[in-house]
Design an enzyme around this catalytic site. Structure first.
Site, PDB file in Angstrom:
ATOM      1  N   GLU A  39      -2.931  -7.903   3.200  1.00 25.43           N
ATOM      2  CA  GLU A  39      -4.326  -7.858   2.761  1.00 25.43           C
ATOM      3  C   GLU A  39      -5.227  -8.691   3.682  1.00 25.43           C
ATOM      4  O   GLU A  39      -6.117  -9.416   3.224  1.00 25.43           O
ATOM      5  CB  GLU A  39      -4.445  -8.342   1.305  1.00 25.43           C
ATOM      6  CG  GLU A  39      -3.716  -7.450   0.324  1.00 25.43           C
ATOM      7  CD  GLU A  39      -3.987  -7.808  -1.131  1.00 25.43           C
ATOM      8  OE1 GLU A  39      -4.050  -6.893  -1.958  1.00 25.43           O
ATOM      9  OE2 GLU A  39      -4.150  -9.010  -1.433  1.00 25.43           O
ATOM     10  N   GLU A  91       0.130  -1.436  -3.547  1.00 19.89           N
ATOM     11  CA  GLU A  91       0.137  -2.289  -4.735  1.00 19.89           C
ATOM     12  C   GLU A  91      -0.622  -1.568  -5.845  1.00 19.89           C
ATOM     13  O   GLU A  91      -1.836  -1.395  -5.772  1.00 19.89           O
ATOM     14  CB  GLU A  91      -0.496  -3.656  -4.450  1.00 19.89           C
ATOM     15  CG  GLU A  91       0.327  -4.531  -3.515  1.00 19.89           C
ATOM     16  CD  GLU A  91      -0.223  -5.952  -3.394  1.00 19.89           C
ATOM     17  OE1 GLU A  91      -1.108  -6.321  -4.208  1.00 19.89           O
ATOM     18  OE2 GLU A  91       0.217  -6.685  -2.496  1.00 19.89           O
TER      19      GLU A  91
END
Length: 615
Positions: free
Chosen positions: A185, A260
């Site tokens: 991320e 995710e």
């Protein structure tokens, strides 16, 4: 004899040939990117994955959790790799015991599961310092997640050590690791493509020469993507949006991977336990699977964040929020590894989307749980009685200055009494118990922005003691680089800075060598208590901490994590794998209610009970 030697020679050659045949067989798999789907052995393959973090599950239970994953319909397991576990001190590596991630991957293979590996130095994961080892903050000029040379040097040392453990287990080397994630991320943090390219090269140099990918939330997808790698998306499950976003970065192609997908959320102290009904997600899961997209559930099974490894939220616009020990996450598999209603509903969705003729394994029965006999504590010792060999300095030193990663530091100084004033701890990190001449006078808590206490000191020389707890370093956001612990600036009283400090380290890496007494004076200061309990059988149980205040528990030398009466977590999960028939030992560190003498247990957890805090 000659005949015997020939027989042995022929047998040896046969075994070698069989070994090579097995090796060839093991290496026959290929994994690649198609235009719209992944290709396993040149055939379309849909990843149905769930995240399990090896340190959050007892090693002895890894296989059981993976069997449950198979029973829900997963074909893949995702996991981070945690730098601060594997290099707790500079150049000292640990891949043993619960840190043996290579064995975790091998067990997954034995259970017929593929693995998605996420070895980025930064993991977030509601984990202490986002996975970074504390000692990075002692490297002069080091800046994490950057091109700064010292960081890249330490990063390279770490990733090469990880590569030695795991690169041979990639699918292109005969193993079961399908893909490896580069950074984590990163788009939520910055957008430096040169830095991402350095990451990629480091991974390849470390032996990760298979399929690499990046993952980011939808709004940060472009910033965190490195051209040439597969972009994966987090937190978005609308098939049309997923396709559009990934195609825009990937030359109009797939595959389409939701790296995710969140079936619920994590918890922090004094906040209600996060739960979301399964029926809020089943239609979304069904839509994703019907669209042929791949998915990784974060989390499939959360487990527990033991030792001192919880992280914390901290943004400039919100208070510091340390996370609790339970990482139950309201996941499909609960903290103890049992199927929930969410598990069964997700399993039904996956079953509907299997190819014709495919069936799922039966769901194993729930693990038994029990109530253990009430524990009586036979011995105790005040923390004050364990003070020895102080570090002396004019100013208070941080945990990092003291080369201490986690736990507690006891600060002591002497000042002239006979006056009233405000005691102020500038930049307390994170929780402090204040004592004057050996008596407790108050607490300060970073969560509540408390840094000052009004005191009236007795006449004469006064001993000031401050016990500071590291409640967990920030794991996400702009304050990731502001993560030192302890008294990080100064202490003053009545406007005058206090100097000349003794500092005593309490890392509590183990408690079994501590010297206990048959009784300890109950003076309201922090205490360690030890007891024994006998069992005729072992099963999971949950220690009921509702009558206790704040602290930690060790059973048979295993750290179960933190408890705190403010909730929402009121129990500590004690896995059957860490109990034994016969005599078991328990140690409790109690900070606020040292008068407690007994401890009971429950057959079920309490994860959603909040008490009002005393101000």
């Amino acid at each position: 004899m000659k005949l015997l030697n020939n027989i042995i020679l022929v047998s040896t050659m046969v075994l070698v040939l069989l070994g090579k045949a097995e090796e060839t067989k093991a290496q026959k798999h290929t994994f690649a990117l198609g235009d719209s789907t992944f290709l396993l052995d040149n055939k379309p393959f849909q990843i149905i994955s769930g995240e399990i973090h090896y340190p959050r599950v007892p090693r002895e239970a890894w296989r059981q959790r993976m069997q449950m994953a198979k029973a829900m319909g997963l074909n893949t397991i995702g996991t981070y790799v945690f730098w601060n576990l594997h290099e707790p001190e500079k150049n000292k590596f640990d891949f043993s015991g619960n840190n043996d991630i290579a064995e975790f991957v091998r067990i997954a293979k034995e259970e017929g599961l593929w693995v998605i590996l996420r070895p980025s130095p930064y993991v977030c994961a509601e984990w202490e310092f986002g996975g970074y080892p504390y000692w990075l903050q002692n490297e002069k000029g080091l800046v994490v997640r950057s091109k700064e040379s010292q960081y890249l040097k330490e990063y390279e040392t770490y990733i090469k050590a990880v590569g030695k453990q795991l690169a041979p287990l990639q699918i292109n080397h005969g193993g079961n690791i399908l893909m490896v994630q580069v950074e984590n991320e990163y788009g939520s943090y910055s957008n430096d493509k040169e830095y991402l390219a350095i990451n990629k090269k480091m991974f390849i140099d470390a032996g990760f020469d298979g399929l690499l990918y990046t993952c980011d939330p939808e709004k940060d997808l472009s910033d965190g993507h490195l051209p040439g790698l597969l972009p994966a998306i987090n937190g978005q499950d609308d098939p049309a949006i997923v396709k559009s976003k990934i195609k825009a970065l990937n030359a109009g192609k797939g595959p389409f991977f939701i790296a995710e997908w969140y079936p619920a959320w994590f918890d922090w102290w004094v906040t209600p336990h996060h739960t979301v009904p399964a029926d809020k997600y089943t239609a979304k899961l069904d839509a994703v699977l019907k669209a042929g997209m791949s998915i990784n559930m974060y989390m499939f099974h959360g487990g527990s964040t033991r030792d001192f490894m919880n992280g914390a939220n901290d943004k400039d616009t919100t208070p510091y929020e340390p996370q609790i020990s339970s990482y139950d996450y309201d996941a499909p598999l609960d903290e103890a590894g049992n199927a929930t209603d969410k598990f069964m509903q997700f399993r039904a969705v996956i079953q509907r989307n299997l190819a014709a003729g495919q069936t799922l394994p039966e769901v194993p029965a729930a693990k038994p749980s029990m109530v253990i006999p009430e524990i009586q504590f036979q011995a105790a010792v005040r923390l004050a009685d364990l003070l020895s060999a102080p570090t002396k300095h004019e100013k208070p030193l941080t945990f990092e200055d003291l080369n201490q990663a986690y736990g507690f530091v006891w600060y002591r100084s002497t000042l002239q009494g006979g006056k009233t004033g405000v005691l102020k701890i500038k930049a307390l990190r994170d929780y402090a118990i204040i004592m004057v001449n050996g008596k407790r006078v108050g607490t300060l808590d970073r969560r509540n922005a408390q840094d000052s206490l009004s005191l009236t000191l007795p006449a004469g020389k006064v001993t000031l003691d401050i016990l500071v707890e590291n409640l967990g370093r920030v794991n996400f956001g702009p304050n990731l680089l502001k993560n030192k612990k302890g008294i990080t600036e100064y202490v003053s009283f009545a406007g005058t800075e206090i100097q000349n400090w003794d500092m005593f380290k309490f890392p509590f890496t183990e408690v079994q060598s501590l010297k206990f007494k048959s009784a300890a004076q109950a003076d309201g200061t922090p205490v360690l208590k030890k007891g024994n309990f006998n069992l005729n059988q072992v099963a999971d149980t949950y220690l009921d901490m509702r009558k206790w205040g704040k602290g930690m528990v060790w059973v048979n030398g295993k750290n179960l994590g933190r408890y705190w009466e403010i909730g929402p977590q009121q129990t500590l999960y004690l896995p059957a794998e860490w109990l034994k028939r016969g005599k078991n030992e328990i140690v409790v560190l109690e900070l606020n209610k040292p008068e407690q003498k007994t401890l009971s247990s429950l057959a079920k957890p309490i994860l959603d009970s909040i008490k009002n805090e005393e101000k």
